[in-house]
Design a protein around this motif. Structure first.
Motif, PDB file in Angstrom:
ATOM      1  N   THR A   4     -17.384  34.635  27.272  1.00  0.00           N
ATOM      2  CA  THR A   4     -15.983  34.495  26.851  1.00  0.00           C
ATOM      3  C   THR A   4     -15.071  34.521  28.072  1.00  0.00           C
ATOM      4  O   THR A   4     -14.106  33.750  28.146  1.00  0.00           O
ATOM      5  CB  THR A   4     -15.598  35.613  25.864  1.00  0.00           C
ATOM      6  N   MET A   5     -15.379  35.373  29.035  1.00  0.00           N
ATOM      7  CA  MET A   5     -14.576  35.417  30.259  1.00  0.00           C
ATOM      8  C   MET A   5     -14.642  34.083  30.997  1.00  0.00           C
ATOM      9  O   MET A   5     -13.624  33.577  31.493  1.00  0.00           O
ATOM     10  CB  MET A   5     -15.056  36.548  31.173  1.00  0.00           C
ATOM     11  N   ILE A   6     -15.830  33.499  31.054  1.00  0.00           N
ATOM     12  CA  ILE A   6     -15.993  32.189  31.697  1.00  0.00           C
ATOM     13  C   ILE A   6     -15.211  31.132  30.934  1.00  0.00           C
ATOM     14  O   ILE A   6     -14.485  30.324  31.520  1.00  0.00           O
ATOM     15  CB  ILE A   6     -17.492  31.816  31.783  1.00  0.00           C
ATOM     16  N   MET A   7     -15.329  31.159  29.621  1.00  0.00           N
ATOM     17  CA  MET A   7     -14.624  30.181  28.789  1.00  0.00           C
ATOM     18  C   MET A   7     -13.115  30.316  28.951  1.00  0.00           C
ATOM     19  O   MET A   7     -12.408  29.300  29.008  1.00  0.00           O
ATOM     20  CB  MET A   7     -15.025  30.347  27.321  1.00  0.00           C
ATOM     21  N   ASN A   8     -12.608  31.528  29.062  1.00  0.00           N
ATOM     22  CA  ASN A   8     -11.172  31.734  29.249  1.00  0.00           C
ATOM     23  C   ASN A   8     -10.688  31.110  30.561  1.00  0.00           C
ATOM     24  O   ASN A   8      -9.619  30.497  30.603  1.00  0.00           O
ATOM     25  CB  ASN A   8     -10.830  33.226  29.215  1.00  0.00           C
ATOM     26  N   GLN A   9     -11.469  31.269  31.604  1.00  0.00           N
ATOM     27  CA  GLN A   9     -11.090  30.665  32.889  1.00  0.00           C
ATOM     28  C   GLN A   9     -11.123  29.140  32.813  1.00  0.00           C
ATOM     29  O   GLN A   9     -10.236  28.464  33.341  1.00  0.00           O
ATOM     30  CB  GLN A   9     -12.015  31.156  34.011  1.00  0.00           C
ATOM     31  N   LEU A  10     -12.129  28.597  32.145  1.00  0.00           N
ATOM     32  CA  LEU A  10     -12.215  27.137  32.001  1.00  0.00           C
ATOM     33  C   LEU A  10     -11.087  26.606  31.114  1.00  0.00           C
ATOM     34  O   LEU A  10     -10.541  25.523  31.371  1.00  0.00           O
ATOM     35  CB  LEU A  10     -13.581  26.733  31.440  1.00  0.00           C
ATOM     36  N   THR A  11     -10.701  27.366  30.112  1.00  0.00           N
ATOM     37  CA  THR A  11      -9.575  26.982  29.257  1.00  0.00           C
ATOM     38  C   THR A  11      -8.285  26.980  30.070  1.00  0.00           C
ATOM     39  O   THR A  11      -7.461  26.068  29.955  1.00  0.00           O
ATOM     40  CB  THR A  11      -9.456  27.946  28.062  1.00  0.00           C
ATOM     41  N   HIS A  12      -8.120  27.989  30.918  1.00  0.00           N
ATOM     42  CA  HIS A  12      -6.945  28.052  31.787  1.00  0.00           C
ATOM     43  C   HIS A  12      -6.921  26.847  32.730  1.00  0.00           C
ATOM     44  O   HIS A  12      -5.879  26.208  32.921  1.00  0.00           O
ATOM     45  CB  HIS A  12      -6.959  29.358  32.574  1.00  0.00           C
ATOM     46  N   LEU A  13      -8.055  26.518  33.310  1.00  0.00           N
ATOM     47  CA  LEU A  13      -8.165  25.361  34.201  1.00  0.00           C
ATOM     48  C   LEU A  13      -7.815  24.076  33.453  1.00  0.00           C
ATOM     49  O   LEU A  13      -7.076  23.228  33.970  1.00  0.00           O
ATOM     50  CB  LEU A  13      -9.574  25.280  34.786  1.00  0.00           C
ATOM     51  N   ASN A  14      -8.309  23.931  32.254  1.00  0.00           N
ATOM     52  CA  ASN A  14      -8.023  22.747  31.442  1.00  0.00           C
ATOM     53  C   ASN A  14      -6.526  22.642  31.151  1.00  0.00           C
ATOM     54  O   ASN A  14      -5.945  21.552  31.196  1.00  0.00           O
ATOM     55  CB  ASN A  14      -8.831  22.790  30.144  1.00  0.00           C
ATOM     56  N   ARG A  15      -5.903  23.762  30.877  1.00  0.00           N
ATOM     57  CA  ARG A  15      -4.457  23.781  30.601  1.00  0.00           C
ATOM     58  C   ARG A  15      -3.671  23.344  31.840  1.00  0.00           C
ATOM     59  O   ARG A  15      -2.718  22.574  31.752  1.00  0.00           O
ATOM     60  CB  ARG A  15      -4.042  25.183  30.154  1.00  0.00           C
TER      61      ARG A  15
ATOM     62  N   GLU B 125       8.078  28.310  12.916  1.00  0.00           N
ATOM     63  CA  GLU B 125       6.638  28.271  12.643  1.00  0.00           C
ATOM     64  C   GLU B 125       5.858  27.968  13.920  1.00  0.00           C
ATOM     65  O   GLU B 125       4.792  28.535  14.159  1.00  0.00           O
ATOM     66  CB  GLU B 125       6.359  27.217  11.565  1.00  0.00           C
ATOM     67  N   LEU B 126       6.392  27.080  14.740  1.00  0.00           N
ATOM     68  CA  LEU B 126       5.755  26.753  16.016  1.00  0.00           C
ATOM     69  C   LEU B 126       5.695  27.991  16.919  1.00  0.00           C
ATOM     70  O   LEU B 126       4.663  28.270  17.540  1.00  0.00           O
ATOM     71  CB  LEU B 126       6.528  25.623  16.716  1.00  0.00           C
ATOM     72  N   LEU B 127       6.770  28.755  16.976  1.00  0.00           N
ATOM     73  CA  LEU B 127       6.786  29.981  17.766  1.00  0.00           C
ATOM     74  C   LEU B 127       5.775  31.004  17.230  1.00  0.00           C
ATOM     75  O   LEU B 127       5.095  31.683  18.006  1.00  0.00           O
ATOM     76  CB  LEU B 127       8.184  30.594  17.779  1.00  0.00           C
ATOM     77  N   ARG B 128       5.676  31.103  15.923  1.00  0.00           N
ATOM     78  CA  ARG B 128       4.698  32.043  15.338  1.00  0.00           C
ATOM     79  C   ARG B 128       3.264  31.627  15.677  1.00  0.00           C
ATOM     80  O   ARG B 128       2.408  32.468  15.949  1.00  0.00           O
ATOM     81  CB  ARG B 128       4.901  32.120  13.818  1.00  0.00           C
ATOM     82  N   GLU B 129       3.020  30.319  15.678  1.00  0.00           N
ATOM     83  CA  GLU B 129       1.696  29.810  16.044  1.00  0.00           C
ATOM     84  C   GLU B 129       1.384  30.131  17.506  1.00  0.00           C
ATOM     85  O   GLU B 129       0.287  30.590  17.836  1.00  0.00           O
ATOM     86  CB  GLU B 129       1.651  28.301  15.818  1.00  0.00           C
ATOM     87  N   LYS B 130       2.361  29.911  18.379  1.00  0.00           N
ATOM     88  CA  LYS B 130       2.162  30.210  19.810  1.00  0.00           C
ATOM     89  C   LYS B 130       1.961  31.707  20.024  1.00  0.00           C
ATOM     90  O   LYS B 130       1.142  32.121  20.846  1.00  0.00           O
ATOM     91  CB  LYS B 130       3.346  29.708  20.643  1.00  0.00           C
ATOM     92  N   GLU B 131       2.687  32.512  19.279  1.00  0.00           N
ATOM     93  CA  GLU B 131       2.536  33.965  19.374  1.00  0.00           C
ATOM     94  C   GLU B 131       1.105  34.364  18.997  1.00  0.00           C
ATOM     95  O   GLU B 131       0.487  35.199  19.664  1.00  0.00           O
ATOM     96  CB  GLU B 131       3.541  34.680  18.478  1.00  0.00           C
TER      97      GLU B 131
ATOM     98  N   GLN C  39      -1.518  36.336  21.410  1.00  0.00           N
ATOM     99  CA  GLN C  39      -1.543  37.733  21.016  1.00  0.00           C
ATOM    100  C   GLN C  39      -2.455  38.594  21.880  1.00  0.00           C
ATOM    101  O   GLN C  39      -2.072  39.686  22.290  1.00  0.00           O
ATOM    102  CB  GLN C  39      -1.929  37.875  19.539  1.00  0.00           C
ATOM    103  N   LEU C  40      -3.642  38.115  22.187  1.00  0.00           N
ATOM    104  CA  LEU C  40      -4.574  38.896  23.009  1.00  0.00           C
ATOM    105  C   LEU C  40      -3.961  39.173  24.387  1.00  0.00           C
ATOM    106  O   LEU C  40      -3.998  40.306  24.873  1.00  0.00           O
ATOM    107  CB  LEU C  40      -5.912  38.170  23.155  1.00  0.00           C
ATOM    108  N   ARG C  41      -3.382  38.165  24.994  1.00  0.00           N
ATOM    109  CA  ARG C  41      -2.744  38.350  26.302  1.00  0.00           C
ATOM    110  C   ARG C  41      -1.536  39.277  26.198  1.00  0.00           C
ATOM    111  O   ARG C  41      -1.273  40.069  27.097  1.00  0.00           O
ATOM    112  CB  ARG C  41      -2.296  37.013  26.881  1.00  0.00           C
ATOM    113  N   LEU C  42      -0.790  39.137  25.122  1.00  0.00           N
ATOM    114  CA  LEU C  42       0.372  40.004  24.923  1.00  0.00           C
ATOM    115  C   LEU C  42      -0.059  41.460  24.827  1.00  0.00           C
ATOM    116  O   LEU C  42       0.573  42.347  25.407  1.00  0.00           O
ATOM    117  CB  LEU C  42       1.135  39.595  23.658  1.00  0.00           C
ATOM    118  N   ASP C  43      -1.143  41.707  24.082  1.00  0.00           N
ATOM    119  CA  ASP C  43      -1.649  43.075  23.928  1.00  0.00           C
ATOM    120  C   ASP C  43      -2.099  43.643  25.277  1.00  0.00           C
ATOM    121  O   ASP C  43      -1.783  44.783  25.608  1.00  0.00           O
ATOM    122  CB  ASP C  43      -2.807  43.120  22.931  1.00  0.00           C
ATOM    123  N   VAL C  44      -2.831  42.846  26.044  1.00  0.00           N
ATOM    124  CA  VAL C  44      -3.333  43.292  27.344  1.00  0.00           C
ATOM    125  C   VAL C  44      -2.174  43.602  28.282  1.00  0.00           C
ATOM    126  O   VAL C  44      -2.212  44.578  29.036  1.00  0.00           O
ATOM    127  CB  VAL C  44      -4.263  42.214  27.965  1.00  0.00           C
ATOM    128  N   ALA C  45      -1.120  42.787  28.224  1.00  0.00           N
ATOM    129  CA  ALA C  45       0.038  42.980  29.104  1.00  0.00           C
ATOM    130  C   ALA C  45       1.011  44.017  28.554  1.00  0.00           C
ATOM    131  O   ALA C  45       2.029  44.290  29.180  1.00  0.00           O
ATOM    132  CB  ALA C  45       0.754  41.653  29.301  1.00  0.00           C
TER     133      ALA C  45
END
Length: 166
Positions: A93-104, A131-137, A141-147
């Protein structure tokens, strides 16, 4: 006249070879129109030089931003392959998160390139921004919790606007 045109021609040749710092000197007693042309030429090359510096700085920053998540993903993956880390979901999952960030980042770079080339087309449609803001939230959410960061979206009714939601 000949001396001033020669100076302009020499500077123009230097600029055409990529030397954007080239400037045309002014000849004494040159006609006002030729002085204005030379001044405008030097202003143009000054702007080209500044743009060239900004572009090089931008490329270096992009390379760094792209390299960071790729290096992190590769390091973690090497660790899994070499047996330093067990091939558990957590590490993958950590690897996938980094690859997702790179893709973004790559998607953002592509979007920016299209916009700068004036080739960006927006697919506008009626969208409820709330609704778009709620979807983005929810996605964040995981990043928000960590931060340890939170925000509240409160709206009594939908807010419909014509936008490209992506």
């Amino acid at each position: 006249l000949s001396e001033q045109f020669t100076r302009l021609a020499m500077a123009a040749r230097a600029v055409s070879r990529g030397k954007f710092t080239a400037r045309a000197g002014l000849t004494k007693n040159a006609p006002a129109e030729l002085i204005k042309l030379t001044t405008d030429f030097n202003t143009m090359t000054g702007r080209l030089s500044a743009f060239d510096r900004e572009l090089k700085t931008s490329h270096a920053a992009m390379a760094h931003e792209l390299r960071a998540p790729l290096t992190a993903a590769m390091g973690r993956l090497h660790g899994v392959i070499d047996g330093v880390f067990p091939p558990e979901k957590h590490h993958l999952t950590m690897i996938m998160n980094q690859l997702t960030h790179l893709n973004r980042l790559i998607d953002d770079l592509h979007l920016l390139s299209l916009a700068q080339a004036r080739q960006l087309t927006l697919d506008k449609s009626p969208v409820d921004v709330i609704e778009l803001l709620r979807e983005k939230e929810a996605w964040l959410q995981l990043r928000l919790d960590v931060a340890d960061f939170s925000f509240n979206i409160s709206a009594c009714s939908p807010l419909i606007v014509l936008i490209d939601p992506f």
